[in-house]
Design a protein around this motif. Structure first.
Motif, mmCIF file in Angstrom:
data_model
loop_
_atom_site.group_PDB
_atom_site.id
_atom_site.type_symbol
_atom_site.label_atom_id
_atom_site.label_comp_id
_atom_site.label_asym_id
_atom_site.label_seq_id
_atom_site.Cartn_x
_atom_site.Cartn_y
_atom_site.Cartn_z
ATOM 1 N N VAL A 21 0.928 -1.367 0.107
ATOM 2 C CA VAL A 21 0.045 -0.013 -0.006
ATOM 3 C C VAL A 21 0.718 1.133 -0.117
ATOM 4 N N LEU A 22 0.719 2.093 -1.070
ATOM 5 C CA LEU A 22 1.488 3.257 -1.133
ATOM 6 C C LEU A 22 0.794 4.420 -0.325
ATOM 7 N N LEU A 23 1.411 4.915 0.441
ATOM 8 C CA LEU A 23 1.039 6.153 1.382
ATOM 9 C C LEU A 23 1.776 7.295 1.149
ATOM 10 N N GLY A 128 14.850 -1.018 -10.695
ATOM 11 C CA GLY A 128 14.929 -0.445 -11.930
ATOM 12 C C GLY A 128 13.535 0.371 -12.181
ATOM 13 N N TYR A 129 13.390 1.665 -12.320
ATOM 14 C CA TYR A 129 11.990 2.028 -12.236
ATOM 15 C C TYR A 129 11.604 2.460 -13.455
ATOM 16 N N ILE A 130 10.560 1.935 -14.057
ATOM 17 C CA ILE A 130 9.981 2.348 -15.348
ATOM 18 C C ILE A 130 8.604 2.712 -15.607
ATOM 19 N N GLY A 177 2.249 5.350 -12.869
ATOM 20 C CA GLY A 177 2.103 6.806 -12.029
ATOM 21 C C GLY A 177 0.909 6.756 -11.420
ATOM 22 N N SER A 178 0.914 7.602 -10.276
ATOM 23 C CA SER A 178 -0.099 7.520 -9.459
ATOM 24 C C SER A 178 -1.120 8.315 -9.902
ATOM 25 N N GLY A 179 -2.591 7.706 -9.842
ATOM 26 C CA GLY A 179 -3.833 8.006 -10.590
ATOM 27 C C GLY A 179 -3.723 7.852 -11.958
#
Ligand code: 1GP
Length: 254
Positions: A21-23, A128-130, A177-179
């Motif tokens: 869960v991303l806060l 590694g962030y894609i 990406g968020s949202g």
């Protein structure tokens, strides 16, 4: 995270699934955080990811303390810059934005943050962030001045992930990406899963159990949900049950 370097190949083969869960501390109050912790008491999660693209409040340290006091769930920082480092957390995703060509997010921030990270007790997860195009420009792509990988180009994502693995990164995070208006396509998740042996984290725009299931079925080892849980904490319970149903099924068939 549950898998260490030696277990990583094994992990991908076990098929065990995880839920993070991303806060975003900027979007949380103490009351909303305690409310989430209540839900988690009966619907466990595997990790808290804590971070966001902006820092508009000084809430982060307070939120992390609150999580630590009320839950044993590991807290992993999901930083957009070195300013997000907080030694109270358990670990940090050391993100190299390999879908982009902006040196600041490939290595620059890392150089600045390295001494603090080495001196801390944080477990570092080289990732590694894609970023993937999700139908609209997201805060992450705008703030990083990078172009996300086109939604319908799974081969580019697969080759990018392969390069990250060859460079020694130990996790891949595919993020709409968020949202995000639409989550990362199953075809892209499957192509990346096939291309690398390291654990695959997938997030962005997962706001129905159908979308969560699609990401898991396509090969995500960890799914990340942020936005929709902030608006609807009940969704946390739904995804927790979904993820544990995969793991229970695995245990039954073992
Ligand atoms: C964003 O993957 C995370 O970086 C989570 O995205 O907020 O859309 O769930 P959402």
């Amino acid at each position: 995270m549950p898998f260490n370097n030696h277990q990583q190949k094994q992990q991908s083969k076990t098929g065990r699934k995880h839920f993070a869960v991303l806060l975003d501390p900027d979007n949380l109050t103490e009351a909303s955080c305690l409310n989430l912790l209540d839900v988690i008491a009966s619907h466990p999660i595997d990790f808290f990811f804590v971070g966001g693209s902006l820092i508009t409040t000084d809430n982060q340290s307070h939120i992390i303390r609150l999580l630590k006091e009320n839950s044993a769930t590991p807290i992993i920082l999901f930083p957009s810059s070195g300013q997000h480092i907080d030694k109270q957390a358990d670990g940090i995703l050391l993100l190299s934005l390999i879908s982009g060509r902006n040196p600041e997010f490939l290595i620059g921030q890392h150089v600045v943050s390295a001494p603090a990270l080495k001196a801390s007790r944080l477990q570092v997860y080289p990732t590694g962030y894609i970023l993937v195009d999700s139908g609209r420009q997201t805060t992450a792509s705008y703030m990083s001045s990078t172009t996300p990988i086109p939604y319908d180009k799974p081969a580019i994502a697969a080759c990018t992930a392969m390069a990250g693995e060859l460079l020694g990164l130990r996790y891949i995070y595919l993020d709409g990406g968020s949202g995000a208006l639409k989550p990362v396509a199953s075809e892209m998740i499957a192509a990346v899963r096939e291309a690398v042996d390291i654990p695959l984290i997938v997030g962005g725009g997962i706001n129905t159990t159908h979308k969560a299931k699609a990401a898991l079925e396509a090969g995500a080892d960890v799914i990340v949900v942020g936005n929709h849980i902030e608006k609807n904490p009940g969704f946390l319970a739904e995804v927790s049950s979904l993820v544990s149903s995969y793991n229970v099924a695995l245990d039954v068939h073992r």
